[in-house]
Scaffold this active site. Structure first.
Site, PDB file in Angstrom:
ATOM      1  N   TYR A 323       0.817  -1.231   0.000  1.00  0.00           N
ATOM      2  CA  TYR A 323       0.000   0.000   0.000  1.00  0.00           C
ATOM      3  C   TYR A 323       0.844   1.273   0.000  1.00  0.00           C
ATOM      4  O   TYR A 323       0.307   2.349   0.274  1.00  0.00           O
ATOM      5  CB  TYR A 323      -0.884   0.039   1.252  1.00  0.00           C
ATOM      6  CG  TYR A 323      -1.772  -1.158   1.453  1.00  0.00           C
ATOM      7  CD1 TYR A 323      -2.715  -1.527   0.494  1.00  0.00           C
ATOM      8  CD2 TYR A 323      -1.690  -1.920   2.620  1.00  0.00           C
ATOM      9  CE1 TYR A 323      -3.534  -2.621   0.695  1.00  0.00           C
ATOM     10  CE2 TYR A 323      -2.516  -3.011   2.826  1.00  0.00           C
ATOM     11  CZ  TYR A 323      -3.424  -3.357   1.865  1.00  0.00           C
ATOM     12  OH  TYR A 323      -4.240  -4.432   2.065  1.00  0.00           O
ATOM     13  N   CYS A 349      14.094 -12.212  -1.041  1.00  0.00           N
ATOM     14  CA  CYS A 349      14.722 -11.941  -2.343  1.00  0.00           C
ATOM     15  C   CYS A 349      13.760 -11.236  -3.283  1.00  0.00           C
ATOM     16  O   CYS A 349      13.316 -11.813  -4.292  1.00  0.00           O
ATOM     17  CB  CYS A 349      15.229 -13.245  -2.933  1.00  0.00           C
ATOM     18  SG  CYS A 349      16.565 -13.884  -1.945  1.00  0.00           S
TER      19      CYS A 349
END
Ligand SMILES: Cc1ncc(COP(=O)(O)O)c(C=O)c1O
Length: 423
Positions: A323, A349
């Protein structure tokens, strides 16, 4: 669990919730990443909301999706809250937390047959239907199983809440609610009133989350009121209006929300209109009660900036990357006045795995704890096991005692769920 031997004075002195010394102590005991919630603050927020709407005939249903810890639901239930749920799983959590079935409201666009049946079998307070096909399924299931239920229609009033696009639900372009502009909603409401097993409960609206201005609420509530008065003028029974959640919080200051203006607005619009009201606040009740404590693993000097690599990642707290959410992050171990820009990132990752970007941060070293503030809403509930990472544990501090309310699973627990058919 650590109990009353925790240094309570340290905490009582702190007006802004749990003091950093205690957070450090808890992180030492329970390991990081660790969510720590302040139960006293949750109740304080709940009572403040209750007070702001106390002049109206109403019931508050805490939105379980914001934080579904059974211990927190239990505290809120004891304080007089019902539950707003969006899945069969949340229904079972609310019941496990001793919230009465009659105080539970079920929202959501994709309730399955199993979930609708479970809700009706428990005689929950209200099901908020969001489409014609859902109403048809509910009607059929009620008839064929000889079950009854109270049904409200969640309407779409086509109002932009002015929030992040991913948590905006009020416009006709979103999947939520039934439009009031094309006759659908009136048609479905009539079907509810004519069905022998369905009891018309009224209308519901929820235009989105983290709404920081009153104007979108006012627009949405006026549209809702117009429509419900229209239904009443046609002779339909519309006993209750469910006004949803959405009141935003201040992630910069982490102060408790002031519900006064919101309460005044609702009072101005709905007093003496003859409706029982429902509210579904989530974020505003729990957000600033929570700290996510994480430990620095490495400090890496990159080409042109510092990376503070911590042991909490997007699987523990996805809000910053999902968000673009801002959360204040403080070091729990001050090391002087030095400050410079850093990205605070997790070990996953993905470049999107960060808790903060370009943040002015003090000097920190491996082993130091950082506190991500106002992490109590839409934090732990969204955890995953991405990269086969066990989730953060959760601790609730209440009445001078800290309780482990959710233990992190082990890697063995996670691996156990897999089967390998080839060996
Ligand atoms: C139907 C419904 N009610 C209530 C809420 C709670 O909203 P908030 O946490 O913003 O108060 C939500 C969350 O978006 C929701 O979808």
């Amino acid at each position: 669990m650590i109990s009353s031997n925790t240094n309570i004075n340290k905490i009582r002195n702190n007006q802004n919730g749990l003091q950093d010394d205690l957070l450090t102590e808890l992180a030492d005991i329970y390991m990081t990443p660790l969510y720590v919630y302040d139960g006293d603050k949750i109740l304080e927020n709940f009572y403040a909301f209750q007070k702001a709407v106390s002049m109206l005939d109403c019931k508050i249903h805490f939105a379980v999706k914001a934080n579904s810890s059974i211990a927190i639901l239990y505290l809120l239930g004891k304080a007089g809250s019902g539950a707003d749920i969006v899945s069969g799983g949340e229904l079972q959590r609310a019941l496990a937390a001793n919230i009465k079935a009659s105080d539970i409201i079920f929202s959501g666009v994709g309730k399955t047959d199993e979930e609708l049946l479970l809700a009706m079998q428990h005689s929950i307070g209200q099901i908020n239907v969001e489409s014609g096909p859902e109403l048809e399924r509910l009607s059929d299931l009620a008839s064929s199983n000889n079950l009854k239920c109270s049904v409200a229609l969640r309407v779409n009033v086509d109002v932009d809440p002015g929030s992040h696009v991913k948590i905006s639900t009020g416009q006709n372009s979103t999947k939520f609610g039934i439009s009031i502009n094309d006759g659908q909603a009136e048609n479905y409401y009539q079907k509810i009133t004519l069905h022998p097993n369905l009891v018309p409960a009224g209308l519901a609206v929820h235009i989105g989350s983290q709404i920081r201005k009153l104007a979108p609420f006012e627009k949405a509530y006026k549209a809702l009121l117009n429509f419900s008065n229209h239904l009443r003028s046609k002779g339909f029974d519309v006993p209750c209006l469910d006004l949803g959640g959405g009141v935003g919080v201040d992630y910069e200051t982490n102060m408790s929300p002031d519900f006064f203006d919101y309460g005044a607005l609702v009072n101005r619009l709905f007093a003496n209109q003859g409706y029982r009201l429902g509210f579904e606040p989530g974020r505003s009740i729990v957000a600033n009660s929570g700290n996510l404590i994480t430990k620095v693993i490495y400090v890496k000097q990159g080409y042109d900036k510092r990376f503070i690599i911590v042991d909490a990642a997007m699987n523990d707290f996805i809000r910053p990357t999902l968000y673009d959410a801002y959360h204040k992050i403080d070091s729990l171990r001050p090391r002087g006045d030095f400050k410079d820009i850093a990205d605070i990132v997790g070990p996953i990752c993905e470049t999107g795995d960060y808790l903060a970007k370009e943040r002015l941060m003090p000097l920190v070293k491996a082993g130091d704890y950082l506190a991500v503030r106002s992490a109590g809403a839409y934090g732990a509930v969204m955890m995953s096991n991405y990269n086969t990472r066990p989730e953060a544990s959760e601790v609730l501090y209440h009445n001078g005692e800290a309780h482990l309310v959710r233990k992190r699973r082990t890697v063995e627990d996670l691996i156990k769920m897999d089967t390998n058919p080839f060996v």
